[in-house]
Design a protein around this motif. Structure first.
Motif, PDB file in Angstrom:
ATOM      1  N   ASP A  39     -31.947 -30.097 -26.756  1.00 19.60           N
ATOM      2  CA  ASP A  39     -31.046 -30.324 -27.880  1.00 19.60           C
ATOM      3  C   ASP A  39     -30.610 -31.761 -27.764  1.00 19.60           C
ATOM      4  O   ASP A  39     -29.715 -32.013 -27.175  1.00 19.60           O
ATOM      5  CB  ASP A  39     -30.158 -29.473 -28.380  1.00 19.60           C
ATOM      6  CG  ASP A  39     -29.568 -29.737 -29.844  1.00 19.60           C
ATOM      7  OD1 ASP A  39     -30.102 -30.740 -30.385  1.00 19.60           O
ATOM      8  OD2 ASP A  39     -28.663 -29.008 -30.320  1.00 19.60           O
ATOM      9  N   LYS A  54     -29.660 -34.631 -29.401  1.00 20.09           N
ATOM     10  CA  LYS A  54     -28.454 -35.387 -30.108  1.00 20.09           C
ATOM     11  C   LYS A  54     -26.948 -35.185 -29.225  1.00 20.09           C
ATOM     12  O   LYS A  54     -26.544 -36.112 -28.935  1.00 20.09           O
ATOM     13  CB  LYS A  54     -28.378 -35.021 -31.571  1.00 20.09           C
ATOM     14  CG  LYS A  54     -27.647 -35.931 -32.558  1.00 20.09           C
ATOM     15  CD  LYS A  54     -27.759 -35.528 -33.829  1.00 20.09           C
ATOM     16  CE  LYS A  54     -28.998 -36.145 -34.617  1.00 20.09           C
ATOM     17  NZ  LYS A  54     -29.153 -35.770 -36.061  1.00 20.09           N
ATOM     18  N   TYR A 114     -38.631 -33.888 -31.710  1.00 20.36           N
ATOM     19  CA  TYR A 114     -37.288 -33.465 -31.925  1.00 20.36           C
ATOM     20  C   TYR A 114     -37.101 -33.953 -33.187  1.00 20.36           C
ATOM     21  O   TYR A 114     -37.191 -35.432 -33.297  1.00 20.36           O
ATOM     22  CB  TYR A 114     -36.716 -34.026 -30.537  1.00 20.36           C
ATOM     23  CG  TYR A 114     -35.007 -33.834 -30.727  1.00 20.36           C
ATOM     24  CD1 TYR A 114     -34.360 -32.332 -30.543  1.00 20.36           C
ATOM     25  CD2 TYR A 114     -34.427 -34.757 -31.644  1.00 20.36           C
ATOM     26  CE1 TYR A 114     -33.020 -32.241 -30.809  1.00 20.36           C
ATOM     27  CE2 TYR A 114     -32.810 -34.411 -31.669  1.00 20.36           C
ATOM     28  CZ  TYR A 114     -32.316 -33.270 -31.217  1.00 20.36           C
ATOM     29  OH  TYR A 114     -31.072 -32.934 -31.498  1.00 20.36           O
ATOM     30  N   GLU A 115     -36.658 -33.156 -34.152  1.00 26.37           N
ATOM     31  CA  GLU A 115     -36.764 -33.794 -35.434  1.00 26.37           C
ATOM     32  C   GLU A 115     -37.669 -34.651 -35.537  1.00 26.37           C
ATOM     33  O   GLU A 115     -38.823 -34.166 -35.708  1.00 26.37           O
ATOM     34  CB  GLU A 115     -35.001 -34.361 -35.676  1.00 26.37           C
ATOM     35  CG  GLU A 115     -34.038 -33.251 -35.648  1.00 26.37           C
ATOM     36  CD  GLU A 115     -32.635 -33.839 -35.544  1.00 26.37           C
ATOM     37  OE1 GLU A 115     -32.361 -35.154 -35.430  1.00 26.37           O
ATOM     38  OE2 GLU A 115     -31.853 -33.025 -35.598  1.00 26.37           O
ATOM     39  N   ASN A 116     -37.604 -35.930 -36.150  1.00 31.92           N
ATOM     40  CA  ASN A 116     -38.764 -36.599 -36.321  1.00 31.92           C
ATOM     41  C   ASN A 116     -39.303 -37.606 -35.304  1.00 31.92           C
ATOM     42  O   ASN A 116     -40.178 -38.640 -35.472  1.00 31.92           O
ATOM     43  CB  ASN A 116     -38.644 -37.347 -37.648  1.00 31.92           C
ATOM     44  CG  ASN A 116     -38.143 -36.395 -38.882  1.00 31.92           C
ATOM     45  OD1 ASN A 116     -39.094 -35.619 -38.842  1.00 31.92           O
ATOM     46  ND2 ASN A 116     -37.194 -36.771 -39.539  1.00 31.92           N
ATOM     47  N   TYR A 145     -34.708 -27.218 -34.395  1.00 32.17           N
ATOM     48  CA  TYR A 145     -34.943 -28.678 -34.493  1.00 32.17           C
ATOM     49  C   TYR A 145     -36.046 -29.345 -34.104  1.00 32.17           C
ATOM     50  O   TYR A 145     -36.399 -30.457 -33.887  1.00 32.17           O
ATOM     51  CB  TYR A 145     -33.587 -29.337 -33.766  1.00 32.17           C
ATOM     52  CG  TYR A 145     -33.324 -28.856 -32.642  1.00 32.17           C
ATOM     53  CD1 TYR A 145     -34.376 -29.324 -31.556  1.00 32.17           C
ATOM     54  CD2 TYR A 145     -32.508 -27.946 -32.018  1.00 32.17           C
ATOM     55  CE1 TYR A 145     -34.144 -28.597 -30.135  1.00 32.17           C
ATOM     56  CE2 TYR A 145     -32.110 -27.414 -30.719  1.00 32.17           C
ATOM     57  CZ  TYR A 145     -33.193 -28.024 -29.919  1.00 32.17           C
ATOM     58  OH  TYR A 145     -33.009 -27.474 -28.773  1.00 32.17           O
ATOM     59  N   CYS A 146     -36.994 -28.382 -33.529  1.00 31.95           N
ATOM     60  CA  CYS A 146     -38.231 -28.850 -32.664  1.00 31.95           C
ATOM     61  C   CYS A 146     -39.479 -28.419 -33.205  1.00 31.95           C
ATOM     62  O   CYS A 146     -39.547 -27.254 -33.654  1.00 31.95           O
ATOM     63  CB  CYS A 146     -38.053 -28.172 -31.366  1.00 31.95           C
ATOM     64  SG  CYS A 146     -39.566 -28.444 -30.156  1.00 31.95           S
TER      65      CYS A 146
END
Ligand SMILES: *Cc1c(COP(=O)(O)O)cnc(C)c1O
Length: 392
Positions: free
Chosen positions: A175, A177, A202-204, A316-317
């Motif tokens: 994670d 962030k 990871y997200e975008n 988130y992945c």
């Protein structure tokens, strides 16, 4: 509770829906090649330029930079060399400490030791198998302080703590962030070990492009391979220049004079390997799709098992699912070796996760927090055959 052989047999039976042929051996992660690797390697050899000065090296670095949307890529002889050179470029000095998960492949901690620096071991979390950011924050609050120069000091050893190496285990992103926020708060750099997570989002953003520097690996068992190889992924132009220079024997460009302005390293990827890499990179998107299909086939098999859980990517992945993993529930962890033995006997070459670093002779005395979750995950993880060619 079923007897030991009952669970091992039940897993084997389940796996036969994806790995059907009892005669075939199913390796943990095998490379996939076709005529393109052969033709580009031949082209490279016939050009006469097979060292790092081959145009295939430039082409490979450019293709990778475009894929990952990162400004600079320097390809290296291995992922380990990429980690080492990245740490040197970040200015890591002897006796400084780097926070690193205890549950990782030994390359990550080795690279810190090559610099004369000290791996400081951190616990993992069950959500992503990587660094437990909350636990790390609590630990740093108690055990470190910022000195008058704004540097983080380990109160127990008196050493400076300079950075964090998150490792995206089996392709699943840490994670990032909250980890980046923690790094800012404690004045630490982040070197992402994305050796296992090429193509994971990871997200975008692609893993390896979120920290100060990232590295990846093209070893024979990774999602794409160059035989052996790695790359450093960099956003900052000065840092990129420094990494290129240090990994090319610190040679100052000149038509005939050998002038090296410091101790450098012979770490650049040779052209022959880069030629294989160019062919492999063109298939990466397809490999990623296959691997996600394979992951969902495995997930289907295990959804009704009470004894184990199939490890799924964090929310988130979007993972590359480099290695598929199942986790034995607490009451069944004693059976890990029996299950591994049974699967390997039937040519399904599964394995456990790495022995946590503090159990190895080289890192037994290195600083560390409580590592309960890392030890528990070691007891419970089984990796399953994950080659992209296993599913079409
Ligand atoms: C594969 C790997 C590396 C790099 O290994 P090389 O074999 O040197 O390319 C580094 N860290 C992790 C977590 C890895 O899995």
């Amino acid at each position: 509770m079923p007897s030991k052989s009952v669970l091992a047999e039940k897993i084997l039976e389940g796996l036969r829906t994806v790995l059907p042929n009892p005669q075939l051996g199913y390796g943990l992660h095998e490379p996939s090649f076709d005529a393109e690797e052969v033709s580009l390697t031949k082209e490279c050899i016939e050009s006469g330029w097979i060292s790092y000065r081959s145009q295939f090296v430039d082409q490979f670095e450019q293709m990778l930079a475009e894929f990952l949307k990162v400004p600079y890529v320097i390809s290296t002889v291995s992922g380990t060399a990429a980690l080492h050179i990245a740490l040197l470029a970040l200015g890591l000095k002897p006796n400084e400490e780097v926070l690193v998960p205890a549950l990782t492949f030994v390359a990550t901690t080795n690279a810190i030791s090559y610099c004369g620096a000290i791996p400081h071991l951190v616990d993992s979390c069950e959500e992503n198998l990587g660094i437990d950011v909350e636990k790390l924050n609590e630990y740093l609050k108690k055990n470190t302080q910022l000195n008058s120069n704004g540097q983080l000091v380990n109160k127990n050893t008196g050493n400076l703590v300079k950075g964090i190496i998150p490792v995206h285990i089996f392709g699943h992103a840490v994670d990032m962030k909250p980890l980046c926020e923690l790094a800012t708060q404690y004045h630490l750099w982040i070197l992402e070990d994305a050796a296992e997570s090429l193509g994971s989002l990871y997200e975008n953003s692609y893993t390896g492009t979120l920290g100060t520097i990232g590295v990846t690996s093209f070893n024979g068992n990774k999602i794409i391979t160059t035989g052996g190889g790695g790359a450093v992924l960099v956003k900052d132009p000065e840092l990129a220049k420094r990494i290129r220079h240090l990994s090319t024997t610190a040679k100052v460009a000149h038509p005939w004079e050998f002038w090296h302005d410091e101790v450098g390293y012979n770490y650049r990827m040779p052209g022959v390997n880069a030629a294989i890499g160019c062919a492999q990179l063109r298939k990466l998107q397809r490999f990623l799709e296959n691997k996600r299909k394979l992951a969902s086939a495995y997930q289907d098999i295990f959804k009704d098992f009470d004894e184990i859980t199939y490890f799924k990517e964090p929310h988130y992945c979007k993972s590359n699912y480099w290695l598929n993993a199942i986790l034995l529930k607490e009451e069944y962890k004693q059976q890990k070796d029996l299950i591994l033995e049974h699967l390997n006997q039937h040519k399904i070459f599964s394995r456990g996760v790495w022995v946590p670093m503090h159990k190895l002779p080289a890192f037994g005395k290195t600083p560390r927090m409580d590592l309960n979750t890392a030890e528990n995950l070691y007891d419970r993880i089984i990796n399953l055959p994950s080659s992209p060619s296993l599913i079409q």
